[in-house]
Motif scaffolding. Sequence first.
Motif, PDB file in Angstrom:
ATOM      1  N   LYS A  74      77.238  42.731  83.962  1.00 10.35           N
ATOM      2  CA  LYS A  74      78.299  43.565  83.408  1.00 10.35           C
ATOM      3  C   LYS A  74      79.115  44.228  84.504  1.00 10.35           C
ATOM      4  N   GLN A 119      83.118  44.037  84.815  1.00  6.86           N
ATOM      5  CA  GLN A 119      83.901  45.274  84.895  1.00  6.86           C
ATOM      6  C   GLN A 119      84.770  45.286  86.147  1.00  6.86           C
ATOM      7  N   ARG A 143      84.990  45.529  77.167  1.00  3.63           N
ATOM      8  CA  ARG A 143      83.964  45.012  78.075  1.00  3.63           C
ATOM      9  C   ARG A 143      83.576  43.600  77.674  1.00  3.63           C
TER      10      ARG A 143
END
Length: 287
Positions: free
Chosen positions: A248, A252, A287
């Motif tokens: 993640k 990001q 996201r």
Amino acid sequence: KNAERYLRHDGFNGREVGAKLAQVLLRRLDPVNGDMAAAGAVMGAKGGNAGKNNIPDYAFESMDPEESSPELLPEFYMPLAKAGFLPGNLHYYRIASCRKGEVQDEQGEPKADRVIITDTLDTSTGKGHFCRLTSDNFGKVDSITYLGGEELQVESLWSLVGLSETFLNHLYLRWRDGDIPDIVEFLTDDWATALFHDRFMDFCHQIKSEMAAQEDVKEIINSKLKGLNLKEGLSRELLAQICEKLPKESVQLMQDHLLEYLRENTNHLKTYFLPENWKHDHYQPPR
């Protein structure tokens, strides 16, 4: 002299071949200054440690491997472009990637899921467009063929060839589902403006270099590509699996770089609605 090292010129961009040839000739006609110029050094610059013939050592640091060794064939990257004006006031363009080795030569016709065709052209009126877009086995745009009464900017088509298909807003999936009747109209919509900005490739190189420096990302990719058949290439399913495994934090980071790119070029890219434009305080970037 060596048939195995013979390089056909018709599979590559003439401008790029000419530039490489000029570098070789310059080095032979002016061996001292020619090597420095080919390496991008400033003529007359003073270096700390001088090599043979008073050539600074740094003059050769930026040279490509094939430039420093005449035994290596040069690598070419620029696409090939053809254009014509046909009867019926129709404009014809074909932009295709250059040949890059035996693997590409043996691929032959692209698979069905690598070809996207839309045809809204009415030859009686000259309105509409015929467009055929293909991608190679590694998910990059391989060629674009256009026929229509509207004159297009060849530079824009040129910039799409070699670009990953993932930048094109789920082009294949949306075309397969019947949501894109005209590729040209789709790629000239407001969402695609950032693709044709002159700093877009700098953004792509930044993302690529940062992802390559992350060990966890490299491990994920290498594990998925282990035993991959180069002739078969990457399937969309495999690419989706790699994307799902990305940390993640890496995703990001890419999103942050994208927002930074849009903010820095907002004078030209005014159609994008950035997070700070939202009035709701609870908004968070996707996201």
